[in-house]
Design an enzyme around this catalytic site. Structure first.
Site, short mmCIF file in Angstrom:
data_model
loop_
_atom_site.label_atom_id
_atom_site.label_comp_id
_atom_site.label_asym_id
_atom_site.label_seq_id
_atom_site.Cartn_x
_atom_site.Cartn_y
_atom_site.Cartn_z
N LYS A 53 -2.54 0.06 1.94
CA LYS A 53 -3.65 -0.53 1.19
C LYS A 53 -4.69 -1.02 2.19
CE LYS A 53 -4.40 -4.57 -1.83
NZ LYS A 53 -3.71 -5.61 -2.64
N ASP A 63 2.72 -6.00 -2.72
CA ASP A 63 1.66 -5.70 -1.74
C ASP A 63 1.80 -6.71 -0.61
OD1 ASP A 63 0.94 -4.15 -3.93
OD2 ASP A 63 -1.20 -4.57 -3.74
N LYS A 108 -3.99 2.80 -1.45
CA LYS A 108 -4.61 1.93 -2.44
C LYS A 108 -5.89 1.39 -1.81
CE LYS A 108 -4.00 -2.43 -4.98
NZ LYS A 108 -3.03 -3.46 -5.43
#
Length: 219
Positions: free
Chosen positions: A156, A95, A181
């Site tokens: 995300k 991430d 996400k």
């Protein structure tokens, strides 16, 4: 959505500045017990990989870690190297935080190039953290376009370290571009399901166990 369906969508997360190896290990144990993924600091990835192997859970828990966290202002080659080291240590997913300042300055090509370098350097999925609370809708779209151009796997919402987190509106906007996400402020089953209903395919939360406890045991 019952517990068994929701659990694989949750990245059970522990990323605070005071996180110890014991904290990370607890998150891994909870992820393995409940069928969730885990997201931990990069300094513990090697220990985590060994721990999961000892538990015979290495194939059961998807292990994620972070790159350029939490502000995204590392030099591009530092982010790339950080990602490579994490992958070699055993991370299954990364991430990475975008450089919000460069995006706001209109340097979209630089943002995309930095992401592309990281994606090309590792054979594992890369999720791009936008830090949506700091962006206008137009900037969110440009950030998503940069992630698409870089061939990222997912976008995300947030790190959880800035004001604001995941919102239904942001998830709906971002899902026009890539799988989403939803992360930041998702602390209950109801909140998680609102994100899923908006299009989120993954939930990032430090309260993964609490979220699952609020879910029905079976559909």
């Amino acid at each position: 959505m019952d517990r068994s369906e929701l659990a694989p969508l949750i990245d059970h997360t522990v990323l605070g500045p005071e996180t110890t190896w014991a904290d990370a290990r607890t998150a891994l144990e909870e992820a393995a017990e409940h069928g969730m993924n885990a997201c931990i600091p990069p300094c513990y990835v090697e220990e985590a990989t060994e721990f999961l192997e000892e538990r015979d859970a290495n194939g059961d828990v998807t292990l994620a870690t972070v790159v350029g966290f939490p502000h995204g202002q590392n030099a591009s080659d530092v982010k790339r190297r950080e990602g490579v080291l994490a992958w070699k240590a055993g991370a299954d997913e990364l991430d990475v935080v975008i450089n919000v300042g460069r995006l706001k300055a209109g340097a979209d090509d630089a943002v995309a190039a930095e992401l592309e370098e990281l994606v090309a350097a590792v054979p594992i999925p890369v999720k791009v953290i936008l830090e949506t609370a700091l962006l206008t809708d137009e900037e969110k779209r440009r950030a998503c376009e940069a992630a698409v151009a870089a061939d990222a796997a997912m976008v995300k919402t947030a790190t959880g370290f800035s004001d604001g987190g995941a919102t239904v509106g942001d998830v709906e906007l971002m899902s026009e571009y890539l799988p989403v996400k939803a992360s930041g402020g998702v602390g209950s089953y109801e909140e998680a399901m609102a994100m899923v209903d908006a299009g989120a395919e993954r939930i990032g939360a430090s309260s993964g166990v609490e979220i699952l406890e609020g879910a029905p045991e079976s559909a």
